[in-house]
Design a protein around this motif. Structure first.
Motif, mmCIF file in Angstrom:
data_model
loop_
_atom_site.group_PDB
_atom_site.id
_atom_site.type_symbol
_atom_site.label_atom_id
_atom_site.label_comp_id
_atom_site.label_asym_id
_atom_site.label_seq_id
_atom_site.Cartn_x
_atom_site.Cartn_y
_atom_site.Cartn_z
ATOM 1 N N VAL A 145 -33.287 84.825 -96.687
ATOM 2 C CA VAL A 145 -32.866 83.849 -95.679
ATOM 3 C C VAL A 145 -31.372 83.614 -95.874
ATOM 4 N N CYS A 164 -22.361 86.023 -97.343
ATOM 5 C CA CYS A 164 -21.961 86.894 -98.453
ATOM 6 C C CYS A 164 -23.137 87.189 -99.400
ATOM 7 N N GLY A 216 -26.466 86.729 -98.993
ATOM 8 C CA GLY A 216 -27.652 87.329 -98.363
ATOM 9 C C GLY A 216 -27.441 88.801 -98.038
ATOM 10 N N ASP A 231 -31.399 84.858 -90.066
ATOM 11 C CA ASP A 231 -30.284 83.908 -89.934
ATOM 12 C C ASP A 231 -30.303 83.287 -88.544
ATOM 13 N N ALA A 280 -19.766 79.945 -94.461
ATOM 14 C CA ALA A 280 -18.567 79.899 -95.320
ATOM 15 C C ALA A 280 -17.878 81.263 -95.341
ATOM 16 N N SER A 281 -18.679 82.326 -95.214
ATOM 17 C CA SER A 281 -18.137 83.685 -95.315
ATOM 18 C C SER A 281 -17.298 84.088 -94.106
ATOM 19 N N LYS A 315 -9.871 85.490 -97.219
ATOM 20 C CA LYS A 315 -10.298 84.834 -98.465
ATOM 21 C C LYS A 315 -9.571 85.568 -99.590
ATOM 22 N N CYS A 325 -34.283 81.088 -87.762
ATOM 23 C CA CYS A 325 -33.956 79.884 -88.538
ATOM 24 C C CYS A 325 -35.132 79.434 -89.405
ATOM 25 N N PHE A 326 -34.914 79.460 -90.693
ATOM 26 C CA PHE A 326 -35.919 79.020 -91.668
ATOM 27 C C PHE A 326 -36.262 77.553 -91.421
ATOM 28 N N ALA A 359 -30.700 82.392 -99.518
ATOM 29 C CA ALA A 359 -29.245 82.564 -99.664
ATOM 30 C C ALA A 359 -28.565 81.802 -98.532
ATOM 31 N N GLY A 411 -26.382 79.413 -98.606
ATOM 32 C CA GLY A 411 -25.053 78.857 -98.880
ATOM 33 C C GLY A 411 -25.088 77.342 -99.002
ATOM 34 N N PRO A 412 -24.122 76.667 -98.357
ATOM 35 C CA PRO A 412 -24.048 75.202 -98.483
ATOM 36 C C PRO A 412 -25.217 74.464 -97.820
ATOM 37 N N GLN A 427 -14.532 71.458 -97.254
ATOM 38 C CA GLN A 427 -13.176 71.775 -97.724
ATOM 39 C C GLN A 427 -12.317 72.116 -96.511
ATOM 40 N N ASP A 466 -22.034 78.795 -104.741
ATOM 41 C CA ASP A 466 -20.828 79.648 -104.741
ATOM 42 C C ASP A 466 -19.584 78.924 -105.256
ATOM 43 N N GLY A 523 -17.101 77.824 -103.967
ATOM 44 C CA GLY A 523 -15.829 78.155 -103.313
ATOM 45 C C GLY A 523 -15.151 79.407 -103.824
ATOM 46 N N LYS A 538 -14.960 87.097 -102.793
ATOM 47 C CA LYS A 538 -14.326 88.285 -103.405
ATOM 48 C C LYS A 538 -15.358 89.236 -103.985
#
Ligand SMILES: Cc1cc2nc3c(=O)[nH]c(=O)nc-3n(C[C@H](O)[C@H](O)[C@H](O)COP(=O)(O)OP(=O)(O)OC[C@H]3O[C@@H](n4cnc5c(N)ncnc54)[C@H](O)[C@@H]3O)c2cc1C
Length: 448
Positions: free
Chosen positions: A14, A18, A20, A41, A51-52, A57, A196-197, A229, A231-232, A249, A379, A381, A385
């Motif tokens: 899910v 980056c 997933g 997704d 975020a990715s 970046k 969507c989960f 996966a 993310g935030p 951020q 992650d 932040g 990379k």
């Protein structure tokens, strides 16, 4: 107790950011295991508010005392270069730009973080990448940093091309890895309802076993393993027991005239004494955009029902900008560091979300409530990379291997520092400095 999946297992991932997509690529590259991989997704990749998804970046090997991340970054850079070669063969622009990075400190002494970072780099045998620069050398090499030097940012080091600190076009990199996943036969279920989960399907006879997931459209998807996966968004969809928190951020972008662009031609990735100011920035991209970010404790957006901070983004709130406090901090810093931006309007601003872990290390491990469920998040932040190689490390967790990385990123059995959850709230409409700025306020003061 978590165990490795059998060859041919169906694996549900899910999140197609980056973590997933990197997982999907690593799993699908293991032809012996022949996993059946399904990625879910909420929309079209690159997902607009992930975020990715961004124009740039930083890709750095400078990691203070964290040797594991430094080595992983060095390895990632090798693959970034490989990806560039593959792209060149197909007539595509590079996704990775090896410009090097200049890290400023102030008052004639490198910051503690930078000193430690240089020690780690040199001990590992990468000292040849580093040049320490005096104020005179900075001004000679980068005339556009003369004001910065005169304002006290008077010492720096440069991590140069070859292994250093550079940048990737992150949205394009996401598309690159997505296409690799497709050609490896990964299945994608994308859409705001179908992808969507909504919840886990837990076996009623065995509450530690997850049978699969349910999506918002009401469909159930069975699988042998689920990898979350998100993310935030993760603490908003599963109980993370306070191990991670979504923190907003801020970034701003300026659109440069051709003249300004030319004057910043040699601008590398830079950090402006990041341990004090949080500010860092990128070379001007092909569209003439100069992007500046600020790494900080960020802002929280607590959900009404349970107070868990969840991302609030421009996808659902198109009018959002950044808090006035953040804009003032950017302007104040840039006026002394890169005054070329002073007469420019902020062309674009965004709150982008970290999944901050309690100690800054990733959280990639079996979830303690289940026997066949992995979370890949936290992650903090700094994961983009690692897009080219983090998938292999996540696969090691899925395959139940024991490595330095799986140990470092295992579920922590420790509490966060007391002030970890204590951060300003993002939306404070009537607050003097925490309210979001208007589009008019993003304009340069001298134009208003
Ligand atoms: C301002 C900012 C600057 C950064 N700068 C750098 C940098 O310079 N260098 C660096 O290395 N890293 C940087 N990062 C960090 C980097 O972007 C992240 O570490 C990385 O993108 C995290 O990837 P992820 O897959 O965990 O999260 P994301 O990319 O956010 O992906 C999560 C995915 O989960 C999906 N999802 C969420 N909920 C659901 C659901 N219910 N159902 C289905 N899908 C769902 C989302 O749509 C999204 O696509 C920065 C991050 C920010 C915010």
């Amino acid at each position: 107790m978590y165990g490795p999946p059998k060859p041919g297992s169906k694996i549900i991932i899910v999140g197609a950011g980056c973590f997933g997509l990197a997982t999907a690529l690593a799993l699908s590259s293991d032809k012996e295991k022949n996993y059946d991989i399904h990625v879910f997704d909420r929309g079209v990749i690159p997902i607009i508010d992930a975020a990715s998804t961004d124009i740039s970046k930083a890709v750095r090997m400078d990691y203070g005392t964290n040797k594991l991340c430094m080595e992983l970054a060095v390895d990632a850079i090798r693959v970034w270069e490989q990806w560039n070669k593959e792209r060149a063969e197909n007539g595509l622009k590079p996704v990775y730009h090896n410009t090097g990075m200049i890290a400023f400190s102030d008052n004639g002494e490198l910051s503690e973080y930078d000193k430690q970072g240089l020690e780690t780099i040199r001990e590992a045998g990468y000292g040849e990448f580093i040049e320490e620069l005096s104020s005179e050398e900075i001004k000679k090499r980068y005339p556009f940093f003369e004001t910065a030097v005169n304002n006290g940012y008077d010492i720096a080091y440069f991590n140069k091309v070859g292994g250093g600190y550079s940048w990737c076009n992150s949205s394009e990199a996401i598309m690159h890895i997505y296409k690799k996943c497709i050609s490896n036969g990964v299945n994608f279920i994308l859409g705001k309802e179908s992808g969507c989960f909504e919840s886990n399907l837990v076996d009623p006879q065995s509450p530690r076993t997850v049978l699969g997931i349910k999506t918002i459209d009401g469909n159930e998807h069975r699988g042998d393993r689920v990898i979350l996966a998100t993310g935030p968004w993760t603490p908003g969809v599963i109980d993370m027991q306070g191990q991670v928190i979504a923190s907003g951020q801020v970034i701003v972008q300026f659109k440069l005239s051709d003249k300004d662009r030319r004057s910043l031609n040699d601008l590398p990735v830079w950090s402006g004494n990041v341990s004090k100011t949080g500010c860092y920035g990128f070379p001007v991209n092909d569209d003439g955009i100069l992007k500046i970010g600020k790494h900080s404790i960020g802002y929280l957006n607590p959900r009404a029902t349970d107070n868990i901070s969840i991302p609030r983004t421009q996808a659902s709130n198109p009018g959002d900008t950044i808090p006035l406090k953040a804009l003032n901090e950017f302007r104040e810093f840039l006026d002394t560091f890169l005054p070329l931006t002073t007469p420019l309007d902020v062309f674009y601003s965004r709150v982008c979300w970290y999944s901050d872990s309690i100690d800054g290390d990733f959280v990639i491990c079996p979830h303690p409530n289940y026997d066949n469920y992995i979370v890949a998040t936290g992650d903090s932040g700094h994961a983009m990379k690692f897009l080219p190689n983090i998938g292999q490390k996540i696969k090691d967790v899925i395959d139940a291997k024991d490595t330095e990385y799986t140990r470092a990123w295992a579920w922590r059995n420790k509490e966060a520092k007391l002030d970890f959850y204590d951060r300003p709230l993002l939306i404070q409409n009537n607050h003097k400095v925490l309210r979001m700025v208007t589009l008019e306020e993003l304009k340069a003061k001298i134009n208003c």
